[in-house]
Scaffold this motif. Structure first.
Motif, mmCIF file in Angstrom:
data_model
loop_
_atom_site.group_PDB
_atom_site.id
_atom_site.type_symbol
_atom_site.label_atom_id
_atom_site.label_comp_id
_atom_site.label_asym_id
_atom_site.label_seq_id
_atom_site.Cartn_x
_atom_site.Cartn_y
_atom_site.Cartn_z
ATOM 1 N N PRO A 9 126.566 21.109 105.835
ATOM 2 C CA PRO A 9 125.401 21.370 106.699
ATOM 3 C C PRO A 9 125.404 20.464 107.932
ATOM 4 C CG PRO A 9 124.749 20.100 104.767
ATOM 5 C CD PRO A 9 126.185 20.489 104.552
ATOM 6 N N PRO A 10 125.011 21.009 109.094
ATOM 7 C CA PRO A 10 124.890 20.185 110.293
ATOM 8 C C PRO A 10 123.731 19.212 110.153
ATOM 9 C CG PRO A 10 124.032 22.401 110.663
ATOM 10 C CD PRO A 10 124.654 22.411 109.311
ATOM 11 N N PRO A 11 123.774 18.096 110.900
ATOM 12 C CA PRO A 11 124.740 17.753 111.951
ATOM 13 C C PRO A 11 125.981 17.038 111.443
ATOM 14 C CG PRO A 11 123.021 16.096 111.889
ATOM 15 C CD PRO A 11 122.674 17.098 110.829
ATOM 16 N N THR A 12 126.178 16.954 110.123
ATOM 17 C CA THR A 12 127.373 16.299 109.588
ATOM 18 C C THR A 12 128.620 17.040 110.069
ATOM 19 O OG1 THR A 12 126.138 15.667 107.610
ATOM 20 C CG2 THR A 12 128.534 15.543 107.497
ATOM 21 N N PRO A 13 129.558 16.344 110.707
ATOM 22 C CA PRO A 13 130.730 17.046 111.229
ATOM 23 C C PRO A 13 131.753 17.333 110.139
ATOM 24 C CG PRO A 13 130.876 14.708 111.745
ATOM 25 C CD PRO A 13 129.548 14.913 111.067
ATOM 26 N N SER A 14 132.457 18.417 110.301
ATOM 27 C CA SER A 14 133.636 18.724 109.496
ATOM 28 C C SER A 14 134.590 19.502 110.400
ATOM 29 C CB SER A 14 133.286 19.530 108.248
ATOM 30 O OG SER A 14 133.010 20.870 108.571
ATOM 31 N N TRP A 15 135.855 19.531 110.019
ATOM 32 C CA TRP A 15 136.830 20.186 110.890
ATOM 33 C C TRP A 15 136.518 21.672 111.054
ATOM 34 C CZ3 TRP A 15 141.266 17.480 107.798
ATOM 35 C CH2 TRP A 15 141.365 16.161 108.231
ATOM 36 N N GLY A 16 136.091 22.334 109.991
ATOM 37 C CA GLY A 16 135.789 23.760 110.093
ATOM 38 C C GLY A 16 134.623 24.044 111.019
ATOM 39 N N SER A 17 133.547 23.266 110.902
ATOM 40 C CA SER A 17 132.393 23.481 111.773
ATOM 41 C C SER A 17 132.740 23.153 113.223
ATOM 42 C CB SER A 17 131.215 22.631 111.305
ATOM 43 O OG SER A 17 131.528 21.246 111.358
ATOM 44 N N LEU A 23 134.504 28.090 105.183
ATOM 45 C CA LEU A 23 133.070 28.208 104.934
ATOM 46 C C LEU A 23 132.267 27.511 106.031
ATOM 47 C CD1 LEU A 23 132.978 27.629 101.072
ATOM 48 C CD2 LEU A 23 132.561 29.769 102.288
ATOM 49 N N SER A 24 132.721 26.344 106.471
ATOM 50 C CA SER A 24 132.024 25.643 107.555
ATOM 51 C C SER A 24 132.128 26.418 108.857
ATOM 52 C CB SER A 24 132.607 24.232 107.722
ATOM 53 O OG SER A 24 132.400 23.451 106.564
ATOM 54 N N PHE A 25 133.267 27.057 109.090
ATOM 55 C CA PHE A 25 133.446 27.883 110.285
ATOM 56 C C PHE A 25 132.436 29.027 110.303
ATOM 57 C CE2 PHE A 25 135.344 31.533 112.434
ATOM 58 C CZ PHE A 25 135.702 30.992 113.656
ATOM 59 N N LEU A 26 132.144 29.568 109.118
ATOM 60 C CA LEU A 26 131.189 30.668 109.012
ATOM 61 C C LEU A 26 129.750 30.195 108.926
ATOM 62 C CD1 LEU A 26 133.168 32.894 106.491
ATOM 63 C CD2 LEU A 26 132.931 33.251 108.951
ATOM 64 N N GLY A 27 129.541 28.872 108.931
ATOM 65 C CA GLY A 27 128.193 28.328 108.906
ATOM 66 C C GLY A 27 127.606 28.141 107.525
ATOM 67 N N LEU A 28 128.439 28.202 106.459
ATOM 68 C CA LEU A 28 127.947 28.051 105.092
ATOM 69 C C LEU A 28 128.661 26.911 104.369
ATOM 70 C CD1 LEU A 28 127.647 31.786 103.986
ATOM 71 C CD2 LEU A 28 125.785 30.189 104.442
ATOM 72 N N GLY A 29 129.182 25.969 105.112
ATOM 73 C CA GLY A 29 129.882 24.846 104.512
ATOM 74 C C GLY A 29 129.052 23.579 104.573
ATOM 75 N N GLN A 78 123.089 25.145 101.422
ATOM 76 C CA GLN A 78 124.171 24.336 101.966
ATOM 77 C C GLN A 78 123.993 22.872 101.589
ATOM 78 O OE1 GLN A 78 123.874 26.421 106.156
ATOM 79 N NE2 GLN A 78 125.668 25.102 106.126
ATOM 80 N N SER A 79 125.020 22.321 100.991
ATOM 81 C CA SER A 79 125.102 20.889 100.732
ATOM 82 C C SER A 79 126.528 20.574 100.322
ATOM 83 C CB SER A 79 124.119 20.440 99.637
ATOM 84 O OG SER A 79 124.545 20.877 98.374
#
Length: 286
Positions: free
Chosen positions: A230-238, A222-228, A144-145
């Motif tokens: 990387p945390p703790p950087t926020p994104s709308w999907g996560s 991808l962020s919703f599924l945890g592969l977008g 992830q990056s």
């Protein structure tokens, strides 16, 4: 030639007057999210990663305008900084697609023959794989990056941009101005860069905005599924993925980023479709 250019300008002017309110609302929303994403560091928001477990899922207040999430982080700050992550991937990935795919599509549409068959066949092979599944597999392998995510989504977008560029080139390569340039002894490079490229750029630009919308959705998935991102950087999907754990207690934690993403994707689609209609070469734009 002067009369033709005048007619083209008049035609574009008439069609631009029919843009409508929705187009300008979409433009306004895009400007807003870009402004907050660029100015996120100077806006008076707390850090999107600072946690306060005593303020978990706090409601709206003067201190936290949109409340806090399940870890006590300011929801508005995470939306603003999440816009930066989502737009960074959403813009950079289509740039890779439009540059590589646009160049290959123009070459395929102009030279034709075996070269075109090879490129079209390669694009068909890549399109045969489900893009989300392929992105999941590559992301899981590479790690992830934001860079890996951007490169993966950019490469997956190459076939679509190549098809758009090839179709536009095929439609224009037999036009009078190209035939005249060939008759005057212009080289292939000059015809591609001086005659075809300015016309192919128009549909590619319109499709680029649609590609941004698609990429934002793909990044969010991808962020919703945890592969977008990387945390703790926020994104709308996560943020949507984190908010689903609180749907029964604080559904706003999932709905707010979902609505923000929906409005952004809708705005890019509206602007892209409108520009595609205005720059359609079949309407006479040269």
């Amino acid at each position: 030639m002067a009369t033709l250019e005048l007619r083209i300008r008049e035609d574009v002017t008439v069609r631009s007057r029919r843009l409508g309110l929705l187009f300008w609302l979409a433009i306004g929303w895009i400007i807003l999210i870009f402004a907050v994403a660029i100015l996120a560091d100077v806006l008076p928001f707390p850090s999107p990663t600072d946690m306060d477990m005593l303020e978990k899922r706090a409601p709206f207040s003067t201190e936290h305008w949109l409340g806090t999430d399940g870890l006590g982080r300011d929801e508005l700050a995470r939306l603003v900084f999440g816009a930066r992550s989502s737009l960074l991937v959403g813009l950079c990935a289509p740039v890779i697609g439009v540059v590589i795919g646009g160049a290959l599509g123009m070459l395929a549409g102009y030279f034709r023959g075996r070269f075109e068959a090879l490129l079209v066949g390669s694009a068909d092979v890549l399109l045969a794989f489900p893009p989300l599944i392929l992105a999941l597999a590559i992301t899981a392998y590479l790690g992830q990056s934001i860079l890996n995510l951007t490169l993966i989504l950019g490469v997956l977008g190459v076939p679509a941009f190549m098809r758009v560029a090839r179709a536009a080139t095929l439609a224009l390569s037999r036009r009078e101005f190209v035939i005249a340039a060939q008759a005057l002894g212009a080289t292939h490079a000059r015809i591609l860069l001086r005659e075809l490229l300015p016309n192919v750029v128009l549909p590619l630009t319109a499709f680029f905005l649609v590609g941004v919308a698609i990429t934002v959705v793909a990044e969010g998935a991808l962020s919703f599924l945890g592969l977008g991102v990387p945390p703790p950087t926020p994104s709308w999907g996560s943020m949507i993925g984190e908010g689903r754990e609180s749907l029964d207690i604080a559904p706003r934690l999932a709905f707010l980023p979902a609505i923000t993403m929906f409005l952004s994707v809708l705005s890019f689609n509206l602007v892209g479709d409108t520009l595609r209609a205005l720059t359609d070469p079949r309407q006479g734009a040269l």
